[in-house]
Each structure stands twice: as C-alpha cells, then as structure tokens.
Design an enzyme around this catalytic site. Structure first.
Site, mmCIF file in Angstrom:
data_model
loop_
_atom_site.group_PDB
_atom_site.id
_atom_site.type_symbol
_atom_site.label_atom_id
_atom_site.label_comp_id
_atom_site.label_asym_id
_atom_site.label_seq_id
_atom_site.Cartn_x
_atom_site.Cartn_y
_atom_site.Cartn_z
ATOM 1 N N ASP A 1 -2.637 -1.197 10.742
ATOM 2 C CA ASP A 1 -3.038 -1.121 9.331
ATOM 3 C C ASP A 1 -3.349 -2.489 8.719
ATOM 4 O O ASP A 1 -3.498 -2.599 7.502
ATOM 5 C CB ASP A 1 -2.060 -0.284 8.482
ATOM 6 C CG ASP A 1 -0.647 -0.822 8.508
ATOM 7 O OD1 ASP A 1 -0.446 -1.894 9.096
ATOM 8 O OD2 ASP A 1 0.240 -0.164 7.938
ATOM 9 N N LYS B 1 0.850 -1.216 0.000
ATOM 10 C CA LYS B 1 0.000 0.000 0.000
ATOM 11 C C LYS B 1 0.869 1.243 0.000
ATOM 12 O O LYS B 1 2.039 1.188 0.371
ATOM 13 C CB LYS B 1 -0.929 0.046 1.216
ATOM 14 C CG LYS B 1 -0.248 0.040 2.602
ATOM 15 C CD LYS B 1 0.180 1.382 3.141
ATOM 16 C CE LYS B 1 0.797 1.286 4.543
ATOM 17 N NZ LYS B 1 1.579 2.435 4.959
HETATM 18 O O1 C5P Z 1 -0.175 -0.991 15.244
HETATM 19 P P1 C5P Z 1 1.241 -1.232 14.893
HETATM 20 O O2 C5P Z 1 1.824 -2.417 15.638
HETATM 21 O O3 C5P Z 1 1.512 -1.305 13.445
HETATM 22 O O4 C5P Z 1 2.033 0.036 15.409
HETATM 23 C C1 C5P Z 1 3.425 0.039 15.592
HETATM 24 C C2 C5P Z 1 3.799 1.232 16.468
HETATM 25 O O5 C5P Z 1 3.617 2.463 15.765
HETATM 26 C C3 C5P Z 1 2.953 1.372 17.718
HETATM 27 O O6 C5P Z 1 3.457 0.587 18.758
HETATM 28 C C4 C5P Z 1 3.072 2.856 17.999
HETATM 29 O O7 C5P Z 1 4.302 3.135 18.620
HETATM 30 C C5 C5P Z 1 3.114 3.468 16.607
HETATM 31 N N1 C5P Z 1 1.780 3.907 16.150
HETATM 32 C C6 C5P Z 1 1.225 5.043 16.699
HETATM 33 N N2 C5P Z 1 -0.022 5.432 16.264
HETATM 34 C C7 C5P Z 1 -0.663 4.761 15.303
HETATM 35 C C8 C5P Z 1 -0.104 3.608 14.736
HETATM 36 C C9 C5P Z 1 1.131 3.206 15.176
HETATM 37 O O8 C5P Z 1 1.799 5.682 17.567
HETATM 38 N N3 C5P Z 1 -1.841 5.196 14.891
#
Ligand code: C5P
Length: 281
Positions: free
Chosen positions: A137, A10
């Site tokens: 995502d 993406k």
């Molecule tokens: O959800 P995911 O594991 O992909 O997110 C990885 C990291 O990115 C989270 O632990 C956080 O530190 C950061 N993040 C964030 N806000 C979001 C998505 C991700 O702060 N909306």
C-alpha cells in the site's frame, strides 16, 4: 537545506479479497482514502555523502535498517548510487499495527523528500515502482487522492470526482493486528452469528471489509465495538480499516462526540486511542 512534508494516514473504505495468489499475496480490490491525521517528516541535508541518519519521536518505532523510511533511502541509493548525506526525523502521530498505513505513508513521503533533496527528479512511475517494492500500500500514498487499488494493492487508480466531506472517528484498541496473520486466516475464517459484515452505503460509497471476518474471530471486542457503534445516533456507518485493529465511524455533523467517547470507554476500557479526523481530499 531543510525539507518537511506530512505523511497522511488512510482508511480502507472497502477491501474485497478476490483470491490467494501463488506468490502468497492476496489479490485485492480495495478503495483507500487519505486522512487529515498525519505524521510529519523533516529531512536535513547534512553529513558526508552516502550517510543517512534516521530518528523518530516514538521510541517504540525501530530506527534500524528494518524501518521503511531507511528502506526508502536504500532503495533510491541502489537505483542512483551514492546520495548526498541526509538525516530524516519522523514525528509520529499515526499508531502502528492499526490498519491506518502509517509506516507505508512514511515510506512514500520519504521517497518523495529524498528525491527532492537530492534533486533527482525521478519520474512518478519510478517512484511508484520503488514504492511497490517497499510494500503493497505504499504507492497509494504517492497519489494524494482516493484510489481504487488492485493486484496486491499496488496498482492505484484515483477515483475522479469523488469528494467525500466525511467526519471520521478512529478507535484503536491497545493491541495491533499483524497484517500477514490477518490475510493468512482469511480463507478458513467464519462469520460470527449476530455480527453484520454486509455492505453499508454512505453518499453512494460502499463500506465493506473482508478482513473483518478473521480479525473479529480472534478479537471479539472489535466485533462488539462495531455492533455497538452501528446503533448509536449520529453514526452513519462503521468498519474496521485494513487488517485492524482500528475501527472507524463515519459521523453525521450533529453526532455528539463526547457521548460517543464515554460509551466507547464504557465498552472497551480507558486504554483506547480515539482520534477525530476527516478525509483529506
Ligand atoms: O506488502 P506488505 O509488506 O505490506 O504486506 C505484508 C504482508 O501482508 C505480506 O507479506 C502478506 O503476508 C500480506 N498481504 C497479502 N496480500 C496482500 C497484501 C499483503 O497476503 N494483498
């Protein structure tokens, strides 16, 4: 029995950070679009019930319990109890640490394949909520459409009637950007004078990314690359995707790809990964 599926990459067409939340995540408004660039997953039913074997064409991808495909299997197993034995092989095409959602897409498609192979017929809402547990995502990749995503990115709404026939050049430098780091730097980051972070409009769609500010501050070469691309003939717009390090350019049909590639090599060196792709809609 054998099941195969593609897991598209993406780009974020827009990514606006609204605020930092009490749970440490950031509240977003982001529009994501799937690409024709994709990984390929093959699932084979084999082995004794409850066994799961994961392999990947890229030896740098961890194949242990930390892999999102393995986590997808465990998530369904927790929900439904022991599953038939299966093995998934992942043919990796999308680079990681790139802001292209490669690992998230693999996880989403693994959920779908495992559901299909075990004939569970889990409702889409169940798959979406398992996906949201795996990563912010991941749900987007179950929608097969351009989506507006809110919350931490997990609330996904397809954008009706948006048909963008865009030709895209992906440019990834030989380093990744850890997503948690990019978000953590966002609040206190500053714009670099002379670099344009403002909204660009193509076919009525806005390109903008709030994570460019912290990432460009640490990796000035990405800011230089964006600045250079914006002034090249045949480039309709350019932006960093997600938390980087991929920068993409939207190309006009008449763009001279080999001239662009030569210019990019001169600017950032020969180690860069370049890939032409299209929006997959
Ligand atoms: O959800 P995911 O594991 O992909 O997110 C990885 C990291 O990115 C989270 O632990 C956080 O530190 C950061 N993040 C964030 N806000 C979001 C998505 C991700 O702060 N909306």
């Amino acid at each position: 029995m054998k099941f195969t599926a593609t897991a598209p990459a993406k780009i974020n067409l827009s990514l606006r950070i609204l605020r930092k939340r009490d749970d440490g995540f950031h509240e977003l408004s982001t529009r994501m679009a799937p690409l024709t660039l994709a990984d390929r997953l093959t699932l084979e039913c084999c082995g004794s019930p409850g066994t799961f074997h994961f392999t990947c064409s890229d030896p740098s991808v961890p194949s242990d319990e930390s892999n999102l495909v393995v986590k997808a299997f465990r998530a369904i197993e927790r929900l439904r109890g022991p599953l038939p034995g299966m093995a998934i092989h992942l043919e990796k095409c999308t680079p990681h640490g790139a802001g292209l959602g490669g690992g998230s897409s693999d996880a989403a498609i693994a959920l779908r394949l495992i559901d299909q192979a075990a004939d569970l017929q889990l409702p889409q809402e169940t798959l979406l909520s398992l996906a949201a547990e795996l990563g912010s995502d991941v749900p987007f990749f179950l929608m097969d459409a351009i989506c507006d995503c809110t919350g931490r990115g997990e609330h996904v709404t397809p954008v009706p009637g948006l048909r963008l026939q865009w030709r895209i050049l992906l440019i990834k430098l030989p380093f990744g950007v850890p997503t948690p780091w990019a978000y953590a730097q966002w609040k206190d980051s500053l714009e670099i004078p002379g670099i344009d972070y403002s909204e660009q409009e193509i076919d009525g769609t806005i390109l903008v990314n709030d994570l460019e500010r912290p990432v460009f501050q640490k990796h000035f070469i990405l800011a230089e690359l964006k600045h250079w691309l914006r002034h090249q003939p045949g480039v309709r717009g350019t932006l960093m995707s997600g938390s980087g390090s991929t920068v993409f350019a939207v190309l006009a049909p008449e763009a001279n790809l080999s001239a662009l590639e030569t210019g990019i090599h001169d600017l950032v060196g020969a180690e860069v990964w370049l890939q032409e792709t299209h929006l997959a809609i």
